[in-house]
Design a protein around this motif. Structure first.
Motif, PDB file in Angstrom:
ATOM      1  N   GLY A 126      -2.774  11.287  -2.250  1.00  0.00           N
ATOM      2  CA  GLY A 126      -4.209  11.301  -2.453  1.00  0.00           C
ATOM      3  C   GLY A 126      -4.973  10.230  -1.699  1.00  0.00           C
ATOM      4  N   LYS A 127      -4.342   9.541  -0.770  1.00  0.00           N
ATOM      5  CA  LYS A 127      -5.045   8.511   0.000  1.00  0.00           C
ATOM      6  C   LYS A 127      -4.571   8.565   1.451  1.00  0.00           C
ATOM      7  N   PRO A 128      -5.308   7.906   2.371  1.00  0.00           N
ATOM      8  CA  PRO A 128      -4.905   7.960   3.788  1.00  0.00           C
ATOM      9  C   PRO A 128      -3.475   7.459   3.993  1.00  0.00           C
ATOM     10  N   THR A 129      -2.756   8.116   4.875  1.00  0.00           N
ATOM     11  CA  THR A 129      -1.391   7.684   5.177  1.00  0.00           C
ATOM     12  C   THR A 129      -1.424   6.304   5.845  1.00  0.00           C
ATOM     13  N   VAL A 130      -0.272   5.656   5.853  1.00  0.00           N
ATOM     14  CA  VAL A 130      -0.208   4.267   6.313  1.00  0.00           C
ATOM     15  C   VAL A 130      -0.643   4.143   7.774  1.00  0.00           C
ATOM     16  N   HIS A 131      -0.223   5.077   8.625  1.00  0.00           N
ATOM     17  CA  HIS A 131      -0.599   4.953  10.041  1.00  0.00           C
ATOM     18  C   HIS A 131      -2.092   5.182  10.250  1.00  0.00           C
ATOM     19  N   VAL A 132      -2.714   5.971   9.373  1.00  0.00           N
ATOM     20  CA  VAL A 132      -4.168   6.175   9.460  1.00  0.00           C
ATOM     21  C   VAL A 132      -4.903   4.897   9.063  1.00  0.00           C
ATOM     22  N   LYS A 133      -4.438   4.246   8.018  1.00  0.00           N
ATOM     23  CA  LYS A 133      -5.123   3.051   7.500  1.00  0.00           C
ATOM     24  C   LYS A 133      -4.812   1.797   8.315  1.00  0.00           C
ATOM     25  N   TYR A 134      -3.550   1.654   8.760  1.00  0.00           N
ATOM     26  CA  TYR A 134      -3.131   0.400   9.385  1.00  0.00           C
ATOM     27  C   TYR A 134      -2.739   0.534  10.859  1.00  0.00           C
ATOM     28  N   GLY A 135      -2.660   1.748  11.371  1.00  0.00           N
ATOM     29  CA  GLY A 135      -2.240   1.933  12.750  1.00  0.00           C
ATOM     30  C   GLY A 135      -0.769   2.302  12.856  1.00  0.00           C
ATOM     31  N   GLU A 136      -0.410   2.958  13.949  1.00  0.00           N
ATOM     32  CA  GLU A 136       0.954   3.472  14.108  1.00  0.00           C
ATOM     33  C   GLU A 136       1.990   2.358  14.217  1.00  0.00           C
ATOM     34  N   ALA A 137       1.683   1.300  14.945  1.00  0.00           N
ATOM     35  CA  ALA A 137       2.662   0.224  15.128  1.00  0.00           C
ATOM     36  C   ALA A 137       2.998  -0.434  13.795  1.00  0.00           C
ATOM     37  N   THR A 138       1.974  -0.710  13.001  1.00  0.00           N
ATOM     38  CA  THR A 138       2.216  -1.315  11.683  1.00  0.00           C
ATOM     39  C   THR A 138       2.978  -0.353  10.785  1.00  0.00           C
ATOM     40  N   ALA A 139       2.641   0.943  10.843  1.00  0.00           N
ATOM     41  CA  ALA A 139       3.355   1.926  10.017  1.00  0.00           C
ATOM     42  C   ALA A 139       4.835   1.964  10.363  1.00  0.00           C
ATOM     43  N   TYR A 183       0.834  -1.203   0.000  1.00  0.00           N
ATOM     44  CA  TYR A 183       0.000   0.000   0.000  1.00  0.00           C
ATOM     45  C   TYR A 183       0.868   1.251   0.000  1.00  0.00           C
ATOM     46  N   ALA A 184       1.960   1.225   0.761  1.00  0.00           N
ATOM     47  CA  ALA A 184       2.835   2.392   0.881  1.00  0.00           C
ATOM     48  C   ALA A 184       3.613   2.679  -0.390  1.00  0.00           C
ATOM     49  N   VAL A 185       3.901   1.645  -1.168  1.00  0.00           N
ATOM     50  CA  VAL A 185       4.820   1.787  -2.308  1.00  0.00           C
ATOM     51  C   VAL A 185       4.098   1.852  -3.651  1.00  0.00           C
ATOM     52  N   LEU A 186       3.082   1.026  -3.833  1.00  0.00           N
ATOM     53  CA  LEU A 186       2.470   0.861  -5.154  1.00  0.00           C
ATOM     54  C   LEU A 186       1.359   1.883  -5.411  1.00  0.00           C
ATOM     55  N   ASP A 187       1.047   2.070  -6.685  1.00  0.00           N
ATOM     56  CA  ASP A 187      -0.099   2.891  -7.122  1.00  0.00           C
ATOM     57  C   ASP A 187      -0.021   4.331  -6.641  1.00  0.00           C
ATOM     58  N   GLY A 188       1.131   4.943  -6.794  1.00  0.00           N
ATOM     59  CA  GLY A 188       1.199   6.354  -6.403  1.00  0.00           C
ATOM     60  C   GLY A 188       2.586   6.927  -6.571  1.00  0.00           C
ATOM     61  N   GLY A 189       2.644   8.238  -6.655  1.00  0.00           N
ATOM     62  CA  GLY A 189       3.927   8.910  -6.735  1.00  0.00           C
ATOM     63  C   GLY A 189       4.390   9.136  -8.157  1.00  0.00           C
ATOM     64  N   MET A 212       6.237  12.621  13.956  1.00  0.00           N
ATOM     65  CA  MET A 212       6.972  13.439  12.999  1.00  0.00           C
ATOM     66  C   MET A 212       6.081  14.596  12.536  1.00  0.00           C
ATOM     67  N   ASP A 213       5.532  14.479  11.305  1.00  0.00           N
ATOM     68  CA  ASP A 213       4.722  15.570  10.758  1.00  0.00           C
ATOM     69  C   ASP A 213       3.224  15.404  10.997  1.00  0.00           C
ATOM     70  N   ASP A 214       2.824  14.217  11.438  1.00  0.00           N
ATOM     71  CA  ASP A 214       1.427  13.944  11.788  1.00  0.00           C
ATOM     72  C   ASP A 214       0.485  14.330  10.654  1.00  0.00           C
ATOM     73  N   ASP A 215       0.620  13.635   9.530  1.00  0.00           N
ATOM     74  CA  ASP A 215      -0.193  13.934   8.358  1.00  0.00           C
ATOM     75  C   ASP A 215      -1.128  12.766   8.061  1.00  0.00           C
TER      76      ASP A 215
END
Length: 296
Positions: free
Chosen positions: A100-113, A41-47, A92-95
């Motif tokens: 264009g999609k939810p950040t990893v910690h928003v979608k999966y939680g801080e520990a997983t991020a 999710y963090a790497v694919l389909d974006g950037g 860090m920046d708490d974004d």
């Protein structure tokens, strides 16, 4: 090579990188499934894949194979993606928005991020270590990526960034911060691409270093301009966050007009640096244009 040719080349590299990254990342079905799903999710389909584009453009100057370039580009992009995952976290920046999609910690939680960033960093070096090529050069490439990613590069720049919130930095201090935070990994992208091909002369290395220094700084200057002028829908991330967080930026120090003038100067510096490569340096010049002219 026309502008249309550049657009086709860019789409080809970006498409190829999507496939290469998908193959280099652990399969989502493999245990631990949630971690692997979050990594993908963090790497694919974006950037924009600016770093892979720089790898391929530099590699073309030295007859590098597409397979080796894809491996080096995937490694750099994984380091970049891990840095974004950690950069977005509340400590860090708490974004909440990235590409264009939810950040990893928003979608999966801080520990997983946190684990996603750690795992992507390890995966990057695993990918770069594999493949063919001269062992001594491979070791040099691993060292280059490690230096660009660590306290003497990206992580060091981020540490300075965090410590600089609310401070009135000089232009020289701001430049040093961004040469580490952003520029080091862009420089690594250029040199890794070149090192995938034939051996470089000292003058080749000097030209690529000068080019990378210019585009690395230009990238950040434009980032600061866009943060101050664009909206979140266009950027794919939260706009205006630097000002809201009281961070020193080129815009806060120089103002918009001078920041834009600096970006143009850096574009000219980048073009001048690759003049020794003649027509073969066109892709690098076009990428400098892309970095300065981008709207997101």
């Amino acid at each position: 090579m026309s502008a249309a040719g550049f657009a086709d080349w860019m789409r080809s590299v970006q498409s190829g990188m999507e496939q290469a990254l998908a193959e280099c990342l652990p399969a989502e079905a493999a245990l631990p499934q949630e971690l692997h799903a979050a990594m993908r999710y963090a790497v694919l389909d974006g950037g924009k894949r600016v770093r892979p584009l720089l790898v391929f453009a530099a590699g073309a100057l030295f007859a590098a194979s597409d397979a080796e370039l894809a491996r080096a580009a995937a490694a750099v992009e994984m380091i970049h993606a891990y840095s974004l995952v950690h950069d977005d976290m509340p400590c860090m920046d708490d974004d909440a928005l990235r590409r264009g999609k939810p950040t990893v910690h928003v979608k999966y939680g801080e520990a997983t991020a946190l684990l996603v960033g750690d795992a992507l960093q390890s995966q990057a070096f695993l990918v770069l270590a594999e493949g063919t090529g001269d062992p001594a050069r491979k070791l040099a490439m691993l060292r280059l990526l490690a230096e660009a990613s660590g306290s003497a590069g990206m992580c060091g720049g981020q540490a300075i960034d965090l410590a600089s919130v609310g401070l009135a930095l000089s232009l020289e201090e701001l430049e040093q911060m961004h040469r580490l935070k952003t520029g080091a990994l862009l420089r690594a992208s250029v040199l890794l691409g070149a090192w995938c091909g034939k051996a470089l002369t000292p003058s080749d290395t000097a030209a690529l270093d000068a080019y990378a220094a210019a585009v690395g700084l230009a990238f950040q200057v434009v980032d600061d301009i866009l943060d101050a002028t664009a909206d979140s829908a266009v950027l794919g991330k939260t706009a205006g966050k630097d000002a809201a967080d009281n961070k020193p930026t080129y815009v806060s120090i120089l103002g918009l007009a001078q920041s834009r003038a600096l970006a143009e100067k850096l574009r000219a510096d980048a073009h001048r640096a690759v003049q020794p490569f003649g027509d073969q340096g066109l892709r690098l010049r076009q990428l400098a244009d892309l970095i300065v002219e981008r709207q997101s």
